[in-house]
Motif scaffolding. Sequence first.
Motif, PDB file in Angstrom:
ATOM      1  N   ASP A 194      41.980  11.131  67.311  1.00  0.00           N
ATOM      2  CA  ASP A 194      41.048  11.780  67.880  1.00  0.00           C
ATOM      3  C   ASP A 194      40.186  11.026  68.689  1.00  0.00           C
ATOM      4  O   ASP A 194      39.520  10.092  68.183  1.00  0.00           O
ATOM      5  N   VAL A 195      40.033  11.147  69.840  1.00  0.00           N
ATOM      6  CA  VAL A 195      39.527  10.213  70.730  1.00  0.00           C
ATOM      7  C   VAL A 195      38.087  10.121  70.590  1.00  0.00           C
ATOM      8  O   VAL A 195      37.236   9.145  70.868  1.00  0.00           O
ATOM      9  N   ALA A 196      37.440  11.148  69.828  1.00  0.00           N
ATOM     10  CA  ALA A 196      36.021  11.080  69.720  1.00  0.00           C
ATOM     11  C   ALA A 196      35.428  10.149  68.640  1.00  0.00           C
ATOM     12  O   ALA A 196      34.402   9.865  68.316  1.00  0.00           O
ATOM     13  N   THR A 197      36.549   9.888  67.909  1.00  0.00           N
ATOM     14  CA  THR A 197      36.344   8.996  66.729  1.00  0.00           C
ATOM     15  C   THR A 197      36.502   7.554  66.741  1.00  0.00           C
ATOM     16  O   THR A 197      36.416   6.725  65.894  1.00  0.00           O
ATOM     17  N   LEU A 198      37.014   7.100  68.067  1.00  0.00           N
ATOM     18  CA  LEU A 198      37.322   5.826  68.393  1.00  0.00           C
ATOM     19  C   LEU A 198      36.225   5.036  69.091  1.00  0.00           C
ATOM     20  O   LEU A 198      35.562   5.472  69.765  1.00  0.00           O
ATOM     21  N   SER A 199      36.181   3.732  68.735  1.00  0.00           N
ATOM     22  CA  SER A 199      35.244   2.837  69.379  1.00  0.00           C
ATOM     23  C   SER A 199      35.948   2.759  70.892  1.00  0.00           C
ATOM     24  O   SER A 199      36.984   3.199  71.244  1.00  0.00           O
ATOM     25  N   ASP A 200      34.807   2.171  71.480  1.00  0.00           N
ATOM     26  CA  ASP A 200      35.180   2.129  73.228  1.00  0.00           C
ATOM     27  C   ASP A 200      36.416   1.012  73.236  1.00  0.00           C
ATOM     28  O   ASP A 200      37.321   1.350  74.123  1.00  0.00           O
ATOM     29  N   VAL A 201      36.680   0.063  72.371  1.00  0.00           N
ATOM     30  CA  VAL A 201      37.825  -1.139  72.655  1.00  0.00           C
ATOM     31  C   VAL A 201      39.120  -0.108  72.073  1.00  0.00           C
ATOM     32  O   VAL A 201      40.119  -0.161  72.875  1.00  0.00           O
ATOM     33  N   GLN A 202      39.054   0.742  71.110  1.00  0.00           N
ATOM     34  CA  GLN A 202      39.994   1.400  70.647  1.00  0.00           C
ATOM     35  C   GLN A 202      40.551   2.413  71.453  1.00  0.00           C
ATOM     36  O   GLN A 202      41.860   2.580  71.772  1.00  0.00           O
ATOM     37  N   LEU A 203      39.493   2.993  72.138  1.00  0.00           N
ATOM     38  CA  LEU A 203      39.931   4.153  73.070  1.00  0.00           C
ATOM     39  C   LEU A 203      40.374   3.527  74.393  1.00  0.00           C
ATOM     40  O   LEU A 203      41.490   4.043  75.220  1.00  0.00           O
ATOM     41  N   ALA A 204      39.908   2.179  75.069  1.00  0.00           N
ATOM     42  CA  ALA A 204      40.681   1.739  76.134  1.00  0.00           C
ATOM     43  C   ALA A 204      41.925   1.387  75.986  1.00  0.00           C
ATOM     44  O   ALA A 204      42.717   1.269  76.704  1.00  0.00           O
ATOM     45  N   ARG A 205      42.251   0.800  74.673  1.00  0.00           N
ATOM     46  CA  ARG A 205      43.845   0.335  74.283  1.00  0.00           C
ATOM     47  C   ARG A 205      44.728   1.548  74.414  1.00  0.00           C
ATOM     48  O   ARG A 205      45.752   1.602  74.621  1.00  0.00           O
ATOM     49  N   LEU A 206      44.030   2.771  73.594  1.00  0.00           N
ATOM     50  CA  LEU A 206      44.803   3.912  73.693  1.00  0.00           C
ATOM     51  C   LEU A 206      44.890   4.757  75.286  1.00  0.00           C
ATOM     52  O   LEU A 206      46.061   4.734  75.232  1.00  0.00           O
ATOM     53  N   ARG A 207      44.178   4.376  76.162  1.00  0.00           N
ATOM     54  CA  ARG A 207      44.039   4.763  77.458  1.00  0.00           C
ATOM     55  C   ARG A 207      45.061   4.019  78.136  1.00  0.00           C
ATOM     56  O   ARG A 207      45.718   4.329  79.142  1.00  0.00           O
ATOM     57  N   GLU A 208      45.448   2.967  77.862  1.00  0.00           N
ATOM     58  CA  GLU A 208      46.501   2.077  78.324  1.00  0.00           C
ATOM     59  C   GLU A 208      47.895   2.699  78.159  1.00  0.00           C
ATOM     60  O   GLU A 208      48.925   2.273  79.010  1.00  0.00           O
ATOM     61  N   ARG A 209      48.237   3.734  77.332  1.00  0.00           N
ATOM     62  CA  ARG A 209      49.327   4.626  77.208  1.00  0.00           C
ATOM     63  C   ARG A 209      49.419   5.801  77.821  1.00  0.00           C
ATOM     64  O   ARG A 209      50.201   6.534  77.839  1.00  0.00           O
ATOM     65  N   VAL A 210      48.378   5.945  78.581  1.00  0.00           N
ATOM     66  CA  VAL A 210      48.200   7.032  79.650  1.00  0.00           C
ATOM     67  C   VAL A 210      48.008   6.667  81.075  1.00  0.00           C
ATOM     68  O   VAL A 210      47.213   5.954  81.459  1.00  0.00           O
TER      69      VAL A 210
END
Length: 312
Positions: A82-98
């Motif tokens: 869930d993107v709303a539960t992630l920190s900025d760093v975690q979300l940035a790493r996740l978006r590297e896969r999109v």
Amino acid sequence: MTNVTYRIDLGAGTNEGPSVLRIRKLSKSYRDFSLQDVSMAVPEGMVVGLVGRNGAGKTTLMKCVLGATLPDAGSIELFGQDVATLSDVQLARLRERVCYVSATISYPQAMTTRDVAHLYQLAYPRFDQQEFERLCAAMGLDAPHRTVSELSRGMGMKLQLACALATNAGLLILDEPTAGLDPIVRDELLDILRAWMGPGTHSVLISSHITSDLEHLADYLVMIDDGQVVLDCERDIISDVMGVANLRSEELRHVLDTWPFEQMRPRVLRHDLSWALLVPDRTVFQQAYPDCACDRATIDDVMSFVVKGELR
């Protein structure tokens, strides 16, 4: 704004099984438009075609998924998180896969193809330079010093797609990638995209007004109208199961009086001397009404009934 209250229900659609993107009850309101309780998914290793008329909500939905717009309600999961539960760093790493492919070529005109690739290298740690060069050669883009200003629209879209595919993204989001391209270039891009999908390790969400592209590419179709999902099904259901019956007025009255489909209210379109009727199951219809002709449906047919049809 018209409120769409009736959905064409043809099964579970995209919301079954593992997914790389899952949207639940997503809403976003503007002054004159509202995205309302949208739920859908992109199953792992599949292509989902997003269709609907201009202003239906497709771009707003994509902006929410990409983080360019914050939704008012609902949730978005990327790769099970869930993107709303992630920190900025975690979300940035996740978006590297999109990775996102726009309908427009927005690179600075003075940049070379090599410069553009370097930008993607900075944003995507898994960017594969060798794969990028291979794709460029296959697309006729093997001139690293050509500037963006020297590229035609078709070549610019090829450059954007080559960069996107070389990122090794698990989810590729494409917004009208073939709009305005000639048929030959369109076919080339779709062939490259199909080859990229081959191993089954990538997933795609693609918005397109050129429904013939989706008929040969998409595994699932999600149709949005007036901010709501009105259809979510496997692509083959439209061509292999659904139908369009052309009826005289007395035939239509008989069919409406004995309508055998509980999952969908009748939708009709008026022609000069007849009526067209959207049929959720062509085989069942022909068994019930053997004297009424019923042809295969297309994506364009279904869109016409949703946008211009009359519910009975």
